[in-house]
Scaffold this active site. Sequence first.
Site, short mmCIF file in Angstrom:
data_model
loop_
_atom_site.label_atom_id
_atom_site.label_comp_id
_atom_site.label_asym_id
_atom_site.label_seq_id
_atom_site.Cartn_x
_atom_site.Cartn_y
_atom_site.Cartn_z
N SER A 17 0.82 -1.21 0.00
CA SER A 17 0.00 0.00 0.00
C SER A 17 0.85 1.26 0.00
O SER A 17 0.38 2.33 -0.37
CB SER A 17 -0.91 0.03 1.24
N ARG A 18 2.10 1.11 0.41
CA ARG A 18 2.98 2.27 0.57
C ARG A 18 4.43 1.80 0.56
O ARG A 18 4.72 0.61 0.47
CB ARG A 18 2.68 2.97 1.90
N GLY A 19 5.34 2.74 0.63
CA GLY A 19 6.75 2.45 0.89
C GLY A 19 7.42 1.58 -0.14
O GLY A 19 7.24 1.74 -1.36
N ILE A 20 8.22 0.64 0.33
CA ILE A 20 9.05 -0.20 -0.54
C ILE A 20 8.19 -1.03 -1.49
O ILE A 20 8.45 -1.13 -2.68
CB ILE A 20 9.96 -1.11 0.31
N TYR A 166 11.84 -9.65 17.12
CA TYR A 166 11.79 -9.13 15.75
C TYR A 166 12.79 -9.85 14.85
O TYR A 166 12.46 -10.23 13.73
CB TYR A 166 12.07 -7.63 15.73
N LYS A 170 11.99 -11.83 11.44
CA LYS A 170 12.54 -11.39 10.16
C LYS A 170 13.41 -12.48 9.54
O LYS A 170 13.36 -12.73 8.34
CB LYS A 170 13.33 -10.10 10.34
#
Length: 291
Positions: A17-20, A166, A170
């Site tokens: 939806s946005r960014g990268i 996190y 990841k």
Amino acid sequence: MTASTLAGKTIFMSGGSRGIGLAIALRAARDGANVVVAAKTDTPHPKLPGTVHTAIEEIEAAGGKGLAVVCDIREDEQVEGAVARAVERFGGIDICINNASAIQLTGTLETEMKRYDLMNGVNARGTFLVSKTCLPHLLKTDNPHILNLAPPLDMSPKWFAGHTAYTMAKFGMSMCTLGMAAEFRKQGVAVNSLWPLTAIDTAAVRNVLGGDEMGRHSRKPEILADAAHVILTRPARETTGHFFIDEVLLREEGVTDFSVYGPEGGGDPVADFFVPDEVFASVPTKVRHMF
């Protein structure tokens, strides 16, 4: 840069939806690709720009065809339905991009289990589920790619010490790359990871990592979009099992001027998480180490 194109290819992307993710989608759209954006943001968020619907508007304005699918990639039935809609609309899937990710940089005692579950559900499990669901369709196409926005598996304790939960989540995405690349090598499905050398100016950077000041010392998402385009236009059977770093890859393609990607106002960009020391030693770019 490569003269190859993604024209007519169908990309299934989580997030975007946005960014990268949106930058990668728009780069593909300029070739004339079909892009399915499967994301949760159906209505505007008070702190974040863009929705699945505005992303599709931008994709189609850039020259591609788009399909917005509101989808929580932690839910099996929603992912299965999203993939089915993509195949119904465009006839198949050529490329799967696992871009969706959740982040919270907290120590063990400060990490609530609901946040642990969110990060592992979106990052590790979501990547596995989206890849698994797309694979039957990828196996039918002539140059299938899975691309995970995930880091190299650098097992230095410094990447775990401050945010074990996190990092586990990841690296779960990265282990999907490692395992699926080997599992599907003979079938000709390329499975690779892409990660930035430097921080990228996204909502996560400005809202979670360092505010507007860090955003001003970060590069634009377009550097990852250009790097992703290189990977996705390569022959799948010759390009699998790699943990690509954006600048390293683009330099191999002949790019020498990285100032076009920022930071705004010039200066040295901030180094990103999870990049091994030897990678920084291999490029001439000066970076500011904050992690």
